[in-house]
Design a protein around this motif. Structure first.
Motif, short mmCIF file in Angstrom:
data_model
loop_
_atom_site.label_atom_id
_atom_site.label_comp_id
_atom_site.label_asym_id
_atom_site.label_seq_id
_atom_site.Cartn_x
_atom_site.Cartn_y
_atom_site.Cartn_z
N UNK A 26 123.72 40.50 1.55
CA UNK A 26 123.66 41.60 0.59
C UNK A 26 122.22 42.05 0.37
N UNK A 27 122.02 43.37 0.26
CA UNK A 27 120.70 43.93 0.02
C UNK A 27 120.82 44.94 -1.12
N UNK A 28 119.93 44.83 -2.11
CA UNK A 28 119.94 45.70 -3.27
C UNK A 28 118.73 46.62 -3.24
N UNK A 38 123.86 48.90 -3.46
CA UNK A 38 124.10 47.56 -2.93
C UNK A 38 124.84 47.68 -1.60
N UNK A 39 124.28 47.06 -0.56
CA UNK A 39 124.87 47.12 0.77
C UNK A 39 125.17 45.71 1.27
N UNK A 40 126.26 45.61 2.02
CA UNK A 40 126.53 44.40 2.79
C UNK A 40 126.20 44.68 4.25
N UNK A 41 125.51 43.73 4.87
CA UNK A 41 125.05 43.88 6.26
C UNK A 41 125.73 42.83 7.12
N UNK A 42 126.19 43.26 8.30
CA UNK A 42 126.79 42.33 9.26
C UNK A 42 126.33 42.72 10.66
N UNK A 43 125.78 41.75 11.38
CA UNK A 43 125.33 41.99 12.76
C UNK A 43 124.39 43.19 12.86
N UNK A 44 123.50 43.32 11.88
CA UNK A 44 122.49 44.36 11.93
C UNK A 44 122.96 45.74 11.56
N UNK A 45 124.16 45.86 10.97
CA UNK A 45 124.67 47.17 10.57
C UNK A 45 125.25 47.10 9.16
N UNK A 46 125.26 48.26 8.51
CA UNK A 46 125.83 48.35 7.17
C UNK A 46 127.35 48.39 7.27
N UNK A 72 129.30 49.37 0.84
CA UNK A 72 128.33 49.95 -0.09
C UNK A 72 128.94 50.14 -1.48
N UNK A 73 128.14 49.79 -2.49
CA UNK A 73 128.46 50.03 -3.90
C UNK A 73 127.23 50.71 -4.53
N UNK A 74 127.44 51.46 -5.61
CA UNK A 74 126.28 52.02 -6.30
C UNK A 74 126.58 52.34 -7.75
N UNK A 77 123.14 38.46 -7.52
CA UNK A 77 122.20 38.30 -6.41
C UNK A 77 120.87 37.83 -6.95
N UNK A 78 120.13 37.14 -6.11
CA UNK A 78 118.80 36.71 -6.55
C UNK A 78 117.85 36.62 -5.37
#
Length: 249
Positions: free
Chosen positions: A69-71, A89-97, A100-102, A196-197
């Protein structure tokens, strides 16, 4: 994989550069959209990029990464008459998005506490060894004080001497009996969906209500010496007719 670098490239290429072909490079075919203000899927995201106006700009202020997860905490300008402050907020898998939440809110130039802006303050991760401690403090504070409304426990988690509030309309931690957050009589925190932290920062994504209307409650905290020292937040209404049916969380 450096998920932070990926997100900087996404911002620069897709949104600031408005390169629709970058969507195919950075976004997975199974991309799932949770923002109620956007349509679902990669094709819809491509159309969004193409529709960005010439005056659009995105100012990235803070960037946190926690496993997949990346914020992003930043300011949107050029859409609508006023800028907006946003958490993405994005979830990443295998180098791709892949998800997404916002939450977005109007971006004020000042607030009732005299702070310059809702994005002011420290932005760099200076204490990576604090990650799990920051997570524990913010998770416990959110669950006990915000959700369970055990306001008498506020002092366990918050540094009352040095606390800084960035919310434009929030009374601040010194108000009685209200903790960090808007009026306790009007806001209800419910489900805590994610915490997240990274380093001294921790973020809580919560579902709740404001005057009984459904709201997304996004709160970012900075922890110092085991206590919350600073807070940024976006509380956004969830529309009754969202543009997708994946749910806001």
């Amino acid at each position: 994989m450096d998920t932070k670098k990926l997100m900087v490239d996404v911002v620069n290429d897709m949104f600031i550069g408005r390169d629709a072909e970058a969507v195919d490079r950075y976004v997975a075919p199974e991309y799932l959209q949770h923002s109620p203000l956007a349509r679902d899927g990669r094709d819809a995201l491509r159309q969004l990029v193409l529709s960005l106006p010439d005056g659009f700009d995105y100012e990235l202020v803070r960037l946190l990464a926690d496993e997949d997860l990346v914020l992003l905490h930043g300011v949107l300008r050029g859409i609508g008459s006023e800028p907006s402050v946003a958490f993405d907020l994005f979830r990443v898998r295998d180098g791709r998005l892949v998800e997404h939440w916002d939450a977005l809110a109007p971006y004020p130039q000042s607030n009732s506490h005299g702070r310059p802006s809702q994005t002011d303050g420290p932005a760099d991760i200076g204490r990576p060894e604090m990650t799990e401690g920051s997570r524990r403090v913010v998770d416990a504070f959110t669950q006990s004080v915000l959700v369970a409304r055990e306001y008498g426990r506020r002092d366990e988690f918050v540094d009352l001497r040095g606390y800084v509030e960035h919310g434009p309309h929030l009374p601040g931690v010194h108000a009685d009996p209200e903790p960090v957050g808007p009026s306790a009589s009007r806001v209800r925190y419910g489900t805590v969906h994610r915490v997240l932290a990274e380093g001294e920062f921790a973020f809580a994504q919560c579902e709740g209500a404001y005057d009984d209307a459904p709201y997304a409650l996004y709160d970012l905290f900075r922890v110092n010496d085991g206590r919350i020292a600073e807070h940024w937040g976006v509380h956004a209404a969830i529309p009754s007719e969202p543009l997708n049916h994946n749910g806001a969380f």
